[in-house]
Design an enzyme around this catalytic site. Structure first.
Site, PDB file in Angstrom:
ATOM      1  N   VAL A 106       0.842  -1.204   0.000  1.00 23.92           N
ATOM      2  CA  VAL A 106       0.000   0.000   0.000  1.00 23.92           C
ATOM      3  C   VAL A 106       0.874   1.249   0.000  1.00 23.92           C
ATOM      4  O   VAL A 106       0.600   2.207  -0.733  1.00 23.92           O
ATOM      5  CB  VAL A 106      -0.969  -0.004   1.198  1.00 23.92           C
ATOM      6  CG1 VAL A 106      -1.822   1.256   1.202  1.00 23.92           C
ATOM      7  CG2 VAL A 106      -1.874  -1.237   1.139  1.00 23.92           C
ATOM      8  N   TYR A 107       1.929   1.252   0.798  1.00 21.44           N
ATOM      9  CA  TYR A 107       2.862   2.381   0.813  1.00 21.44           C
ATOM     10  C   TYR A 107       3.451   2.591  -0.587  1.00 21.44           C
ATOM     11  O   TYR A 107       3.486   3.724  -1.096  1.00 21.44           O
ATOM     12  CB  TYR A 107       3.979   2.121   1.813  1.00 21.44           C
ATOM     13  CG  TYR A 107       5.037   3.193   1.854  1.00 21.44           C
ATOM     14  CD1 TYR A 107       4.836   4.357   2.589  1.00 21.44           C
ATOM     15  CD2 TYR A 107       6.248   3.037   1.173  1.00 21.44           C
ATOM     16  CE1 TYR A 107       5.815   5.349   2.633  1.00 21.44           C
ATOM     17  CE2 TYR A 107       7.225   4.017   1.211  1.00 21.44           C
ATOM     18  CZ  TYR A 107       7.001   5.170   1.937  1.00 21.44           C
ATOM     19  OH  TYR A 107       7.973   6.152   1.971  1.00 21.44           O
TER      20      TYR A 107
END
Length: 268
Positions: free
Chosen positions: A153-154
């Site tokens: 996600v980052y």
């Protein structure tokens, strides 16, 4: 922006980490500095540390909240003036496998890392367009160039930030505007945000990373990786290597895919 003296610089996430170092470097260049941060205690401490300087201002802002951004931007323009340089530095990371993420983890990461910079830039870009002068610097990540386990996600938030940031640069060029956009893609920085990370590639020291970013703004750089070889390695390697070979090289030779195995992050 070659000359930062007497320019107004706004730094999000400016009360800690490299944001705090950049504010000091900007003050040393005789710029007027505004910091936005979500942590009021950190803001107060930072203002206190630089209390001898009358050119530092702090505001508590959650960059994932568009209403707060709009309200505070109006206050900044009214009380301080036009922002000449915007540094979108605020960011968060959740170091887990994707299936372990909550919907809140996903939403907050995307809102702060990818959407927030767009909201903030939108509030100050109009003035830059009107005066035909300005600089927007977006702090992305080398994680936006290469996939990495426990960073899904980052990494996606930083891939999005890179795409938007450099597209904005091209738009300013097509519009014939003297507004520069710099996209910064650093490797892990030793600020506490990535505590627990183990890396064969040296982890960056905050002071050196912050100085590189400020110099990139002064030199109107377009895209900067820290260290510089990261961009060349990833782009060249991905271009010439089959995926399985690149995965082996990134994982077993450079150890990149294993860097997050012992991640703990910044202590609350």
């Amino acid at each position: 922006m070659k000359y930062l003296k007497e320019k107004t610089v706004l730094i999000t996430g400016g009360a800690s980490g490299i944001g705090k170092i950049m504010l000091r470097l900007m003050l040393e260049r005789n710029a007027k500095v505004i910091i936005w941060d979500i942590n009021q205690d950190n803001i107060d401490q930072t203002i206190s540390e630089f209390s001898e300087n009358q050119n530092l201002f702090g505001f508590k802002v959650d960059v994932s909240n568009p209403e707060q951004i709009q309200e505070t931007a109006k206050k900044v323009k009214k009380e301080i003036g036009v922002v000449d340089v915007l540094i979108n530095n605020a960011g968060i990371v959740v170091g887990k496998f994707f299936n372990e993420h909550s919907t809140t983890d996903i939403a907050k990461t995307m809102e702060i890392n990818a959407i927030g910079p767009m909201y903030v830039a939108k509030e100050f870009l109009k003035d830059m367009l009107s005066q035909n002068s300005g600089h927007i610097c977006n702090i992305a990540s080398s994680g936006g160039l290469i996939s990495n386990p426990k960073m899904s996600v980052y990494a996606s938030s930083k891939w999005a930030l890179i795409g938007w940031s450099d597209s904005l640069r091209l738009e300013m060029k097509q519009l014939g505007k003297d507004i520069n956009v710099t996209t910064i893609m650093p490797y892990y920085i030793n600020t506490g945000m990535f505590d627990g990370v183990k890396s064969k590639i040296p982890i960056l020291e905050p002071e050196a990373a912050a100085l590189t970013i400020v110099k990139a703004i002064e030199r109107n750089k377009k895209m900067v990786t820290i260290p510089g070889y990261i961009y060349r390695f990833t782009r060249f390697g991905q271009a010439i290597m089959p995926i399985n070979i690149f995965d082996w090289f990134a994982s077993d030779v450079l150890g990149i895919y294993k860097t997050m195995e012992h991640f703990v992050g910044r202590k609350k």
